[in-house]
Design a protein around this motif. Structure first.
Motif, PDB file in Angstrom:
ATOM      1  N   ASN A  59      40.947  50.616  33.569  1.00 17.83           N
ATOM      2  CA  ASN A  59      41.188  50.217  32.185  1.00 17.83           C
ATOM      3  C   ASN A  59      40.012  50.659  31.321  1.00 17.83           C
TER       4      ASN A  59
ATOM      5  N   HIS B 243      31.609  43.973  39.649  1.00 22.40           N
ATOM      6  CA  HIS B 243      32.150  44.108  38.290  1.00 22.40           C
ATOM      7  C   HIS B 243      33.291  45.117  38.253  1.00 22.40           C
TER       8      HIS B 243
ATOM      9  N   GLU C  61      41.702  47.401  37.522  1.00 26.03           N
ATOM     10  CA  GLU C  61      42.484  46.176  37.382  1.00 26.03           C
ATOM     11  C   GLU C  61      43.809  46.318  38.133  1.00 26.03           C
TER      12      GLU C  61
ATOM     13  N   GLU D 245      39.274  50.002  28.340  1.00 26.67           N
ATOM     14  CA  GLU D 245      38.783  48.960  27.439  1.00 26.67           C
ATOM     15  C   GLU D 245      37.824  48.000  28.142  1.00 26.67           C
ATOM     16  N   THR D 246      38.123  47.676  29.402  1.00 25.48           N
ATOM     17  CA  THR D 246      37.241  46.770  30.147  1.00 25.48           C
ATOM     18  C   THR D 246      36.260  47.519  31.039  1.00 25.48           C
TER      19      THR D 246
ATOM     20  N   ASP E 237      38.367  42.536  40.138  1.00 21.37           N
ATOM     21  CA  ASP E 237      39.720  42.072  39.808  1.00 21.37           C
ATOM     22  C   ASP E 237      40.656  42.211  40.999  1.00 21.37           C
TER      23      ASP E 237
ATOM     24  N   ARG F   6      36.745  48.824  34.016  1.00 25.35           N
ATOM     25  CA  ARG F   6      36.826  48.386  35.410  1.00 25.35           C
ATOM     26  C   ARG F   6      38.230  48.609  35.941  1.00 25.35           C
TER      27      ARG F   6
END
Length: 529
Positions: free
Chosen positions: A162, A88, A169, A164-165, A92, A167
């Motif tokens: 990030n 997770h 990226e 917001e996510t 990416d 994770r």
């Protein structure tokens, strides 16, 4: 809090499957190019012995490739099973190279391998040779993507966190592709694979010569392996030096641990040829040093110091405190996305967030960590020194042995008298395990030396593991061990069977298989002719 037993067993399972899988990869890399070289000579000379060599070694290549693919598939399943948070958190970045590698392995490589075995009667010699070289190139290109993914774990670049996510990226895929650590690892790894292929061909050829079987093929195979192996073994050392230089730039703690360098030395640093590292006292109980050598190897200069382990621990403490600031700012940003002050604080310190997560091993509320807990977390950035110190020296010692071995083999090949040197043929046979031992040691140094990180400086290993129950990881560990043992037995039996048959028996079998699949083969008649 994370169950450390589950984490350690997950690490053990991945280490077993990865190192087992890499028993097959280097031989695939090396044999692919050697088969292409042999077929090139056949196309130029049209001597049947070179075609016979191509088919014989190509058969062993095919067996090894099939088992390697099977073990590789199983290994990749573990990212979702045992390391789900890792998948997770950095999927990416890590997912793209793995996906491309899968496409190359199952489509590009497999297609050309099929054409190699069954295209002898369908393709002209030049076209078939083109297929063979594409097969070799495809095999090596497949390795590129795995090593890009692994190189990113050693030196995470081209990506940001990030909020917001929650994770990592990708922001610069070119930086991921051209990561200097990945480039150094690729050329060093494939060169080691070429050495493995050369030792394998030379050892089996020596066996044939000792038994006075298939002597024409064995003599030529031995000579090809001697030249190919000498060039490859020299390149391994040169490219290994480049890999060490990359470590001095991007993995300073790993380099310091490999050299058991507890204190920062004045430039140029000495190289510890022999030592007894003591992790408890944080010093070496005994050491034999070569002056200036380490400074020249690691920094390629006489005036750049190499930081020692204890200095790097002090730097880690500062980064852990920066990670606390990043973690606190992240919590504020998640509560209020419009908190400009918190976002600015996070942007200043987000690269230390991974170090802050090291405190999760000791307490959940890392913002209230005590100085003692921060000190413990900083010491966790030091891998076990003694295993790294000795494993590296085993790898390097075998590397220099193989250079001497191939140099002597090349000398005897040029004099055309190696078949009379029975002692050397026996040495070649007994040297068969050497490149595999060196390669496994190399991977141990690369992966164990990265600890405590799954992704260096970004994600601690204990934080990347799945939340499995103890009985679940024990079950999968037992199943994988049993499965891989069965595959190992199959591999060894198939290889030994093909070697016992020799090229004289393998050639008719492959020709019969190719003929049976040919669209021009005679069809059975029904009724009146």
């Amino acid at each position: 809090m994370i169950d450390q037993t589950v984490v350690e067993l997950s690490r053990l399972q991945f280490a077993l499957t990865a190192m087992y899988h890499f028993l097959f990869v280097p031989l695939t890399l090396g044999l692919s190019f050697m088969v292409a070289i042999m077929e090139s000579v056949y196309v130029m000379t049209r001597k049947q012995v070179w075609r016979q060599m191509t088919l014989f070694w190509g058969t062993l290549f095919g067996i090894n490739f099939a088992i390697g693919v099977a073990t590789g598939i199983v290994m990749e399943f573990q990212f979702g099973m045992n390391w789900s948070y890792y998948s997770h958190y950095v999927g990416d970045i890590f997912g793209a190279p793995l996906a491309i590698e899968g496409l190359m392995a199952f489509f590009l490589e497999a297609t050309f391998i099929g054409l190699f075995f069954f295209g002898w009667k369908r393709l002209t010699p030049v076209k078939h040779l083109t297929v063979t070289w594409l097969m070799a190139l495809g095999t090596n290109l497949s390795a590129v993507w795995i090593l890009i993914a692994n190189g990113w774990m050693q030196n995470p670049t081209g990506a940001i966190f990030n909020p917001e996510t929650m994770r990592m990226e990708v922001v610069d895929f070119a930086a991921v592709l051209f990561n200097p650590v990945a480039q150094a690892k690729f050329v060093h790894t494939v060169s080691a694979g070429y050495v493995t292929g050369a030792v394998f061909v030379m050892s089996i050829s020596a066996l044939f010569l000792l038994r006075n079987k298939h002597k024409d093929m064995a003599r030529r195979s031995f000579a090809v392996a001697a030249a190919f192996g000498l060039l490859s073994s020299l390149s391994v050392v040169v490219l290994g030096d480049e890999s060490g230089y990359a470590a001095s730039e991007h993995q300073k703690m790993k380099l310091a641990a490999i050299e058991a360098m507890w204190e920062t030395e004045r430039a140029p640093a000495d190289f510890t040829a022999f030592g007894i590292p003591n992790q408890t006292t944080q010093q070496n109980d005994y050491a034999i040093k070569i002056p200036y050598l380490m400074g020249l190897i690691a920094t390629r200069s006489l005036d750049q110091p190499i930081p020692g382990i204890l200095e790097l621990v002090g730097r880690a403490e500062n980064r852990i405190r920066g990670g606390q600031l990043a973690y606190g700012a992240l919590e504020r940003v998640r509560k209020d996305k419009n908190d400009v002050e918190a976002r600015e604080m996070f942007d200043r310190h987000w690269q230390d967030l991974g170090h802050g997560l090291l405190l999760k091993r000791y307490r959940e509320d890392i913002l209230n960590a005590t100085p003692e807990e921060i000190s413990k977390a900083a010491m966790d950035t030091v891998p076990r020194v003694a295993p790294l110190f000795w494993t590296f020296r085993i790898m390097a010692g075998l590397g220099f042995y193989l250079i001497a071995f191939f140099a002597l083999a090349f000398y005897y090949s040029c004099r055309h008298n190696f078949q009379d040197k029975r002692w050397f043929l026996k040495l070649a046979l007994w040297s068969l395990p050497a490149p595999w031992i060196a390669i496994e040691c190399g991977w141990f140094v690369a992966e164990y030396g990265r600890q405590p990180w799954a992704v260096d400086g970004v994600l601690p290993t204990f934080y990347a593991a799945s939340g499995l129950a103890l009985h679940e990881i024990l079950t999968t560990l037992a199943v994988f061990t049993a499965l891989y043992t069965v595959l190992l037995v199959i591999e060894v039996k198939l290889m030994l069977k093909a070697i016992r048959k020799g090229p004289d028996d393998i050639l008719p079998s492959l020709q019969a298989a190719a003929t049976s699949l040919s669209p021009n083969a005679a069809a059975p008649t029904h009724g009146r002719a």
